[in-house]
Motif scaffolding. Sequence first.
Motif, PDB file in Angstrom:
ATOM      1  N   THR A 273       0.814  -1.219   0.000  1.00 46.18           N
ATOM      2  CA  THR A 273       0.000   0.000   0.000  1.00 46.18           C
ATOM      3  C   THR A 273       0.849   1.271   0.000  1.00 46.18           C
ATOM      4  N   HIS A 274       2.166   1.109   0.115  1.00 45.34           N
ATOM      5  CA  HIS A 274       3.058   2.273   0.132  1.00 45.34           C
ATOM      6  C   HIS A 274       4.140   2.184  -0.936  1.00 45.34           C
ATOM      7  N   ASN A 275       3.870   1.378  -1.974  1.00 40.71           N
ATOM      8  CA  ASN A 275       4.792   1.226  -3.106  1.00 40.71           C
ATOM      9  C   ASN A 275       6.192   0.798  -2.672  1.00 40.71           C
ATOM     10  N   LEU A 276       6.212  -0.176  -1.771  1.00 45.46           N
ATOM     11  CA  LEU A 276       7.480  -0.722  -1.296  1.00 45.46           C
ATOM     12  C   LEU A 276       7.486  -2.242  -1.422  1.00 45.46           C
ATOM     13  N   ILE A 277       8.660  -2.769  -1.573  1.00 50.27           N
ATOM     14  CA  ILE A 277       8.914  -4.197  -1.424  1.00 50.27           C
ATOM     15  C   ILE A 277       9.987  -4.301  -0.357  1.00 50.27           C
ATOM     16  N   VAL A 278       9.822  -5.239   0.556  1.00 49.78           N
ATOM     17  CA  VAL A 278      10.791  -5.416   1.633  1.00 49.78           C
ATOM     18  C   VAL A 278      11.373  -6.821   1.540  1.00 49.78           C
ATOM     19  N   ILE A 279      12.678  -6.901   1.589  1.00 46.26           N
ATOM     20  CA  ILE A 279      13.355  -8.189   1.703  1.00 46.26           C
ATOM     21  C   ILE A 279      13.607  -8.396   3.191  1.00 46.26           C
TER      22      ILE A 279
ATOM     23  N   GLY B 179      18.552  -9.778  12.326  1.00 45.33           N
ATOM     24  CA  GLY B 179      18.257  -9.862  10.901  1.00 45.33           C
ATOM     25  C   GLY B 179      18.151  -8.469  10.306  1.00 45.33           C
ATOM     26  N   PHE B 180      17.623  -8.406   9.087  1.00 40.53           N
ATOM     27  CA  PHE B 180      17.513  -7.129   8.389  1.00 40.53           C
ATOM     28  C   PHE B 180      16.222  -7.070   7.579  1.00 40.53           C
ATOM     29  N   HIS B 181      15.714  -5.857   7.396  1.00 39.95           N
ATOM     30  CA  HIS B 181      14.646  -5.567   6.444  1.00 39.95           C
ATOM     31  C   HIS B 181      15.238  -4.553   5.468  1.00 39.95           C
ATOM     32  N   LEU B 182      15.259  -4.887   4.186  1.00 43.38           N
ATOM     33  CA  LEU B 182      15.762  -3.979   3.159  1.00 43.38           C
ATOM     34  C   LEU B 182      14.568  -3.422   2.388  1.00 43.38           C
ATOM     35  N   TYR B 183      14.473  -2.104   2.286  1.00 43.52           N
ATOM     36  CA  TYR B 183      13.348  -1.444   1.637  1.00 43.52           C
ATOM     37  C   TYR B 183      13.705  -1.049   0.216  1.00 43.52           C
ATOM     38  N   PHE B 184      12.786  -1.352  -0.708  1.00 42.81           N
ATOM     39  CA  PHE B 184      12.940  -0.999  -2.114  1.00 42.81           C
ATOM     40  C   PHE B 184      11.680  -0.289  -2.581  1.00 42.81           C
ATOM     41  N   LYS B 185      11.841   0.814  -3.313  1.00 43.38           N
ATOM     42  CA  LYS B 185      10.701   1.487  -3.937  1.00 43.38           C
ATOM     43  C   LYS B 185      10.227   0.614  -5.094  1.00 43.38           C
ATOM     44  N   TYR B 186       8.914   0.552  -5.290  1.00 40.40           N
ATOM     45  CA  TYR B 186       8.346  -0.258  -6.357  1.00 40.40           C
ATOM     46  C   TYR B 186       7.190   0.491  -6.991  1.00 40.40           C
ATOM     47  N   SER B 187       7.269   0.714  -8.297  1.00 40.57           N
ATOM     48  CA  SER B 187       6.204   1.456  -8.972  1.00 40.57           C
ATOM     49  C   SER B 187       5.460   0.591  -9.993  1.00 40.57           C
ATOM     50  N   GLY B 188       5.733  -0.694  -9.998  1.00 38.82           N
ATOM     51  CA  GLY B 188       5.049  -1.590 -10.932  1.00 38.82           C
ATOM     52  C   GLY B 188       3.627  -1.899 -10.512  1.00 38.82           C
TER      53      GLY B 188
ATOM     54  N   VAL C 275      11.873 -23.066  -1.109  1.00 38.14           N
ATOM     55  CA  VAL C 275      11.852 -23.877   0.112  1.00 38.14           C
ATOM     56  C   VAL C 275      13.249 -24.078   0.684  1.00 38.14           C
ATOM     57  N   LYS C 276      14.271 -23.928  -0.164  1.00 39.49           N
ATOM     58  CA  LYS C 276      15.651 -24.075   0.305  1.00 39.49           C
ATOM     59  C   LYS C 276      16.189 -22.795   0.933  1.00 39.49           C
ATOM     60  N   THR C 277      15.386 -21.733   0.900  1.00 39.63           N
ATOM     61  CA  THR C 277      15.833 -20.442   1.429  1.00 39.63           C
ATOM     62  C   THR C 277      14.808 -19.872   2.412  1.00 39.63           C
ATOM     63  N   PRO C 278      14.566 -20.564   3.526  1.00 37.82           N
ATOM     64  CA  PRO C 278      13.560 -20.063   4.475  1.00 37.82           C
ATOM     65  C   PRO C 278      14.020 -18.846   5.265  1.00 37.82           C
ATOM     66  N   GLY C 279      15.288 -18.478   5.150  1.00 36.36           N
ATOM     67  CA  GLY C 279      15.818 -17.364   5.927  1.00 36.36           C
ATOM     68  C   GLY C 279      15.628 -16.003   5.299  1.00 36.36           C
ATOM     69  N   PHE C 280      15.068 -15.963   4.094  1.00 32.69           N
ATOM     70  CA  PHE C 280      14.724 -14.656   3.543  1.00 32.69           C
ATOM     71  C   PHE C 280      13.455 -14.770   2.723  1.00 32.69           C
ATOM     72  N   GLU C 281      12.684 -13.714   2.786  1.00 35.27           N
ATOM     73  CA  GLU C 281      11.430 -13.681   2.052  1.00 35.27           C
ATOM     74  C   GLU C 281      11.170 -12.283   1.514  1.00 35.27           C
ATOM     75  N   VAL C 282      10.321 -12.249   0.513  1.00 37.88           N
ATOM     76  CA  VAL C 282       9.872 -10.989  -0.055  1.00 37.88           C
ATOM     77  C   VAL C 282       8.568 -10.640   0.640  1.00 37.88           C
ATOM     78  N   VAL C 283       8.463  -9.408   1.123  1.00 44.89           N
ATOM     79  CA  VAL C 283       7.225  -8.949   1.758  1.00 44.89           C
ATOM     80  C   VAL C 283       6.685  -7.802   0.922  1.00 44.89           C
ATOM     81  N   HIS C 284       5.469  -8.020   0.385  1.00 40.55           N
ATOM     82  CA  HIS C 284       4.871  -7.011  -0.475  1.00 40.55           C
ATOM     83  C   HIS C 284       3.362  -6.978  -0.262  1.00 40.55           C
ATOM     84  N   TYR C 285       2.671  -7.948  -0.822  1.00 38.56           N
ATOM     85  CA  TYR C 285       1.216  -7.947  -0.803  1.00 38.56           C
ATOM     86  C   TYR C 285       0.710  -8.982   0.202  1.00 38.56           C
ATOM     87  N   ASN C 286      -0.325  -8.669   0.892  1.00 40.50           N
ATOM     88  CA  ASN C 286      -1.026  -9.504   1.885  1.00 40.50           C
ATOM     89  C   ASN C 286      -0.141  -9.974   3.034  1.00 40.50           C
TER      90      ASN C 286
END
Length: 165
Positions: free
Chosen positions: A61-67, A112-121, A132-143
């Motif tokens: 809702t704020h045009n961001l993607i967070v790793i 850990g870390f949260h990395l913020y990226f602007k997203y206009s798509g 499934v082999k990478t449970p230590g990082f995820e993309v947080v965007h929608y829902n």
Amino acid sequence: MQENLKPLRHFIESGIKVIPTHANGATHGSWNDPKRFTGDLDKIKKYWSTGFRKFQFMPYTHNLIVIDIDRKGGKDGIQEILALFNDNGLAMPDYLLDVKQHPAHVKTPSNGFHLYFKYSGNKRFQSGAIDVKTPGFEVVHYNHLIAAPGSQKDNKRYKFYGDIN
């Protein structure tokens, strides 16, 4: 409290609205109801005074993607990202070699870390682990919600570095 309000104020002034969250992780009201989110610093102070220490927001809702890079419970998202890039013959971006160089990031209470990226798509990215082999990082965007900087967990702060704008 002032130390926590500084990054929350930065987010609020950048137009990001947050929802108070109970210690058990439940939001104060439905996170599907936009009216439950606030950009009012006085309301946030009031919630803080009543015991709320965690505030979350939805990146979409704020045009961001967070790793979200976890480093707890046997997970090491940084090593997982390195392996993912190495296994695919890709060069690792500098900000992942030293996460502290990323222009807008949070150090979490669990190291850990949260990395913020602007997203206009227009595409909505389903939040979750990339593989499934990478449970230590995820993309947080929608829902999916993520803790706002300045929040606390187990009396440790989500520390913000940089500028979200």
